[in-house]
Scaffold this active site. Structure first.
Site, mmCIF file in Angstrom:
data_model
loop_
_atom_site.group_PDB
_atom_site.id
_atom_site.type_symbol
_atom_site.label_atom_id
_atom_site.label_comp_id
_atom_site.label_asym_id
_atom_site.label_seq_id
_atom_site.Cartn_x
_atom_site.Cartn_y
_atom_site.Cartn_z
ATOM 1 N N CYS A 157 0.802 -1.231 0.000
ATOM 2 C CA CYS A 157 0.000 0.000 0.000
ATOM 3 C C CYS A 157 0.832 1.277 0.000
ATOM 4 O O CYS A 157 0.277 2.377 -0.034
ATOM 5 C CB CYS A 157 -0.951 -0.019 1.181
ATOM 6 S SG CYS A 157 -1.872 -1.563 1.264
ATOM 7 N N HIS A 286 -2.387 8.322 5.959
ATOM 8 C CA HIS A 286 -2.682 7.016 5.357
ATOM 9 C C HIS A 286 -4.104 6.623 5.773
ATOM 10 O O HIS A 286 -4.895 6.230 4.934
ATOM 11 C CB HIS A 286 -1.635 5.996 5.799
ATOM 12 C CG HIS A 286 -1.760 4.675 5.121
ATOM 13 N ND1 HIS A 286 -1.763 4.552 3.747
ATOM 14 C CD2 HIS A 286 -1.909 3.413 5.610
ATOM 15 C CE1 HIS A 286 -1.903 3.268 3.428
ATOM 16 N NE2 HIS A 286 -1.998 2.564 4.531
ATOM 17 N N HIS A 321 -9.695 2.337 0.112
ATOM 18 C CA HIS A 321 -8.237 2.174 0.110
ATOM 19 C C HIS A 321 -7.844 1.541 -1.226
ATOM 20 O O HIS A 321 -8.146 0.372 -1.479
ATOM 21 C CB HIS A 321 -7.808 1.299 1.282
ATOM 22 C CG HIS A 321 -6.323 1.185 1.430
ATOM 23 N ND1 HIS A 321 -5.442 1.842 0.605
ATOM 24 C CD2 HIS A 321 -5.565 0.495 2.320
ATOM 25 C CE1 HIS A 321 -4.202 1.548 0.975
ATOM 26 N NE2 HIS A 321 -4.250 0.740 2.014
#
Lengths: 391, 272
Positions: A157, A286, A321
């Site tokens: 990620c 994040h 996400h």
């Protein structure tokens, strides 16, 4: 050497193109749907899906359907074309690409495998042709006319943040004059079930940094920036002033309680930019919405900024996400935040963690005086990367 | 490009002599690691001079073509066979491309720069370039660079159906090297040049351009090789380093990546 962002492009569940994405956030309209409608899966769970089938993407991009590109490549081409048109790259520059992905052509491979495991002579080979991550980057380069240095990064990620960092370093060292950098990831049953098996998917819309947060919503999309030397860009969005990549070195899929990796990445990135924590005007965190990430990232922010944490928000409540694309999409949001003084709301936030955790920005704002924006991207394998965008 | 570094050590999976129980004492961790992860992590530790050696590394840069393929495949098979229900997350966790790099860092809680290139067979050279840039910028002094690739029966079957010929080259395994910004007592070779050409050149011209008047050895990659696996160029690099260790003054590595990209690297003996 000053490296600037000369163009931006993105596609997400909020829509195709930068304008559609900002408009949705201004209106407080999330891209998260109650369940997937295009992805082939039995899971009824919220996702941020791009509302275009692969055939529709081929048509919109003017690519013959016979080319049978992976969804990851198609989303990437859409965002890269927008970024390159936006940048109006001067003639004669050697243009390269650093692209990030975590699933590559998995969306097609899944179709192949369903038939292949029943009978190894079955399954259409054109469904596995684009399985590897580099194949998507090759397709993006081919359909966007990028002929220079080309590479692909995959650090889960945090991938796109690392791609942007690498792009800047390639320009500094003269490997390319201009680098299109960012990431792309399509939803796949593989990742949806993977995150489900880890029990970190929220069955409701995700609530980053909220006391009641219970996991993330997966999304898909692509986000790219065009990096140029300062003198080659007529009207840049911002400067890429700092970057750092550090490792939490704690657990393969979990973050440490004190957020050591995140703390090191943020503080190193500020040091590279040559600024103090107090100079940061906005942090695009994040903020996945998992109990673990937000607690860890919050702890790292408290260590670095003390009681004066700058305005911050997670935009993942809007986009989901998007894994390897997240750092690219959020780099675009961060670049616009610097240029237009934007603050994005952290939707679905109600109560701070433990009643005293950090409170994110909850209203869309523009015209703020923001000189420095910090963008965080963390991933499996302990990868923690932070970027600093400056006026 | 004007960047250089020194090759301190290079190890292939075949050269690993240590017992895995010594290198990775945690039995639980060993059990969870797939074949290729064990291979990559063991090769990396041996190259760094043992687990303690990881402490002295200030960048970990890996390259892989298809990553931890057997874990990816296992998760995919389970997902389809069990209709997306009650899946074991272990193979999903291990399937990410940066698993090996993360595991190496975790063994010694090494918080340094850590990145993974997945750029077909160009990934190892991309990793070397990254290391050179880090050292040129004084961000790193000792970098661990490695390539690892795994092959599975399904993948072999699929590639066979695609019409790729199997012709001798083993594309599975791991190669790791430690590179330093300054020459150390154990330095084997100097990586003095890395160029990306704008098009193919003849071997003769390559020798002319890069031999620098030395008695140079030219190494090239098989043009017909399936260009998915960075471990293949990594082995070629290891062969170049071995030739220097055996007394060659200069080795020119010319990798044509099946016509897709042309990379030239020059290795020189130390003090030359």
């Amino acid at each position: 050497m000053k490296i600037v962002v000369g163009g931006v492009g993105l596609v997400s569940a909020l829509g195709s193109g930068v304008d559609a994405n900002i408009a949705a956030m201004r209106e407080g309209r999330s891209g998260i749907a109650p369940s997937p409608s295009i992805l082939r899966t039995g899971n009824k769970i919220p996702v941020g899906e791009v509302a275009l089938t692969n055939d529709e993407l081929h048509r919109r991009l003017n690519i013959p359907i016979d080319c049978h590109l992976s969804r990851t490549a198609l989303l990437g081409i859409s965002a890269v074309r927008e970024a390159m048109n936006d940048a109006r790259i001067p003639q004669g520059l050697r243009v390269g690409i650093v692209s990030a992905t975590s699933v590559g052509g998995m969306d097609l491979t899944e179709n192949f495998f369903r038939e292949f495991i029943a009978d190894e002579s079955r399954g259409r080979l054109r469904d596995v042709r684009m399985h590897d991550c580099g194949a998507g980057t090759d397709a993006i380069a081919r359909y966007c006319g990028i002929e220079g240095y080309r590479t692909t990064i995959s650090t889960a990620c945090s991938s796109a943040a690392n791609a942007i960092m690498t792009g800047a370093r390639l320009i500094r060292h003269g490997v390319a004059d201009c680098v299109v950098a960012g990431g792309t990831d399509a939803l796949s049953a593989f990742t949806l079930n993977g995150f489900k098996s880890l029990m970190i998917l929220d069955e409701k819309p995700c609530r980053p940094f909220d006391e009641s947060r219970a996991g993330l919503n997966l999304g898909e999309g692509a986000g790219y920036v065009v990096l140029l030397r300062g003198e080659d860009a007529a009207d840049p969005y911002c400067t890429l002033a700092g970057y750092a990549n550090r490792n939490d070195a704690y657990h393969q899929t979990a973050s440490s309680a004190d957020g050591e990796g995140a703390y090191l990445a943020m503080s190193d990135a500020l040091a590279v930019a040559g600024i103090e924590p107090s100079q940061v005007g906005y942090i695009n965190v994040h903020g996945t919405g998992t109990p673990n990430n937000d607690a860890s990232e919050g702890a790292a922010m408290q260590r670095l900024f003390g009681s004066h944490i700058p305005p911050f928000s997670s935009t993942k409540g809007f986009t989901g996400h998007t894994l390897a694309a997240a750092g690219g999409i959020e780099a675009v949001f961060s670049s616009l935040a610097v240029k237009y003084g934007l603050l994005y709301p952290n939707i679905n936030f109600k109560k701070p963690i433990d009643g005293r955790g950090p409170v994110p920005v909850c209203e869309f704002a523009e015209g703020k005086d923001i000189k420095y924006v910090l963008s965080n991207s963390f991933g499996f394998g302990g990868n923690c990367s932070s970027l600093v965008f400056a006026k | 490009m004007d960047m250089e570094c020194f090759v301190e050590n290079i190890v292939t999976d075949k050269q690993v002599t240590s017992d895995i129980k010594e290198l990775i004492p945690d039995a639980g961790l060993r059990r969870r690691m797939s074949r290729i992860l064990k291979s990559a992590v063991m090769t990396a530790i041996e190259c760094a001079g043992g687990t303690d050696g990881i402490d002295g590394i200030d960048a970990i840069i890996t390259a892989t073509g298809l990553g931890c393929l057997s874990d990816s495949e296992r998760f995919l098979r389970n997902m389809i066979a069990d209709s997306e229900q009650l899946l074991n997350p272990a193979p999903f966790i291990q399937s990410t491309f940066n698993t090996a790099g993360g595991q190496i860092a975790m063994l010694r809680h090494n918080h340094c720069y850590n990145v993974t290139y997945v750029n077909r067979d160009c990934g190892f050279e991309d990793a070397l370039l990254d290391a050179l840039m880090r050292m040129a910028d004084s961000q790193s002094r000792r970098v661990l660079v490695g390539a690892f690739d795994e092959q599975t029966p399904s993948q072999y079957r699929i590639m066979e159906r695609m019409g790729f010929w199997r012709h001798g080259t083993c594309r599975e395994g791991s190669v790791f090297t430690t590179l330093t910004a300054m020459p150390t007592d154990s330095a084997i070779a100097e990586l003095s040049c890395m160029d990306f050409l704008s098009g193919p050149i003849t071997e003769e011209n390559c020798m002319k351009s890069y031999s620098g008047g030395d008695d140079a050895v030219l190494l090239t990659n098989d043009m017909e090789d399936v260009g998915l696996f960075p471990v293949v160029p990594a082995r070629l690099f290891a062969e170049g380093v071995r030739k220097i260790a055996e007394g060659a003054e200069r080795v020119i590595i010319y990798d044509r990546h099946g016509g897709d990209r042309q990379t030239v690297m020059v290795l020189k003996c130390i003090g030359h």
